[in-house]
Design an enzyme around this catalytic site. Sequence first.
Site, PDB file in Angstrom:
ATOM      1  CD1 TRP A 199      33.855  59.156  55.354  1.00 54.13           C
ATOM      2  CD2 TRP A 199      33.592  60.634  56.777  1.00 54.13           C
ATOM      3  NE1 TRP A 199      32.766  59.938  55.043  1.00 54.13           N
ATOM      4  CE2 TRP A 199      32.709  60.719  55.730  1.00 54.13           C
ATOM      5  CE3 TRP A 199      33.682  60.473  58.433  1.00 54.13           C
ATOM      6  CZ2 TRP A 199      32.217  62.034  56.121  1.00 54.13           C
ATOM      7  CZ3 TRP A 199      32.789  62.233  58.618  1.00 54.13           C
ATOM      8  CH2 TRP A 199      31.712  62.437  57.247  1.00 54.13           C
ATOM      9  CG  PHE A 202      20.700  62.331  46.505  1.00 57.95           C
ATOM     10  CD1 PHE A 202      20.569  63.578  46.908  1.00 57.95           C
ATOM     11  CD2 PHE A 202      22.438  61.595  47.108  1.00 57.95           C
ATOM     12  CE1 PHE A 202      21.920  64.778  46.647  1.00 57.95           C
ATOM     13  CE2 PHE A 202      23.403  62.859  47.333  1.00 57.95           C
ATOM     14  CZ  PHE A 202      23.458  64.268  46.945  1.00 57.95           C
ATOM     15  NE  ARG A 229      32.813  65.802  54.804  1.00 61.81           N
ATOM     16  CZ  ARG A 229      34.277  65.651  54.080  1.00 61.81           C
ATOM     17  NH1 ARG A 229      35.353  65.991  55.666  1.00 61.81           N
ATOM     18  NH2 ARG A 229      35.053  65.605  53.003  1.00 61.81           N
ATOM     19  CG  HIS A 270      28.736  71.084  53.424  1.00 65.61           C
ATOM     20  ND1 HIS A 270      30.029  71.642  53.572  1.00 65.61           N
ATOM     21  CD2 HIS A 270      29.010  70.195  52.549  1.00 65.61           C
ATOM     22  CE1 HIS A 270      31.106  70.344  53.409  1.00 65.61           C
ATOM     23  NE2 HIS A 270      30.458  69.767  52.526  1.00 65.61           N
ATOM     24  CG  ASP A 271      27.768  69.356  48.604  1.00 63.69           C
ATOM     25  OD1 ASP A 271      29.607  70.302  49.248  1.00 63.69           O
ATOM     26  OD2 ASP A 271      28.191  68.109  48.446  1.00 63.69           O
ATOM     27  CD  GLN A 325      36.215  72.554  45.584  1.00 64.77           C
ATOM     28  OE1 GLN A 325      37.053  72.860  46.335  1.00 64.77           O
ATOM     29  NE2 GLN A 325      36.008  71.876  44.724  1.00 64.77           N
TER      30      GLN A 325
END
EC number: 2.1.1.4
Length: 387
Positions: free
Chosen positions: A170, A248, A263, A266-267, A317
């Site tokens: 970031w 969450f 981001r 996309h997990d 991952q």
Amino acid sequence: MHRGRSASARQERDFRALMDLAHGFMASQVLFAGCALRVFDAAALGPVDAAALARSSGLSPRGTRLLLDACAGLGLLRRRRGAGPRGPAYTNSPLASTFLVAGSPLSQRSLLLYLAGTTYLCWGHLADGVREGRSQYARAVGVDADDPFTAIYRSEAERLLFMRGLQETWSLCGGRVLAAFDLSPFRVICDLGGGSGALARMAARLYPGSEVTVFETPDVVAAARAHFPPPADEDGAEPRVRFLSGDFFRSPLPPADLYVLARVLHDWADAACVELLRRVRGALRPGGAVLLVESVLSPGGAGPTRTLLLSLTMLLQARGRERTEAEYRALTARAGFSRLRLRRPRGPYHAMMAARGGGAGARSDGGGGEATSQTGSGTGREVGAQD
């Protein structure tokens, strides 16, 4: 003869391209080893020679010379011809000075060490991942966990490395994605899975009229308190960021005008993304919106190449993948959002905003949460931290 020569020249070019691809992992390892052995930190203090660096760092003279020459060949170091037994001297290239020295404001050293110690190992089992369609943590790091973050956070040291890597990401592109849309109308902003709080603090600086909250897991918030003190602004004031602890997918989410999911999606597989977006929508106030930060595939999913490779990282991952704008529009619509808009600021990540909308599709899961007023943060629910 002309055709034969042309075919031969083309084959030679293709062979060189093939060898560049085949040996690409070697260049990655030179970069990773240089960071792990603090070669670039040493060169930041002045020109270094192999013998002196080997003595001061406890390295083999032969290995050190070979590594320094390889770093120079890759453009990470500059090699100065030396006279006498000391041999050549090496200095950092501008790239190394900016991104590879630990003390640089834009250093990516922690991110690279995370890639070396986790992502690179998982990529060694890509064929297995494609066959099985699942993550490769068990083979790569010996942790067979249903939750990918159990593997990423397999030790406190790995947790902190991951958090620092996200913070470094970031430092380069956070301001751009936060400025892609005007967020000033949103008084209460919640960064879901907000990492060390780096992106939240940037939002607090860019939009001083907003209250910014990071929602993170308790262990990550505790690590942030201990290891990530907030930097002071030029006037000495600290950007105020509040923290809430929870999961969450399970805990009540705090009411907000804007949720930031940087981001995160996309997990996860599509069904989990829709579930999470519905929970977010249920916590949004009327007129609210969600800001998604992802590396978006081109229409049809044919590129860019970096995003396609990152999608394979999600296979190895996590449980998700990278997506096109149309796919993100479909996910947000299923969750009840409307009017998804995409902005492409300079850099590897894109910003998308969708309005809360007024139709069905949301489950009202918002509410309190365990509040901790703290000017620190935790680490985000994001796996493939590449830049």
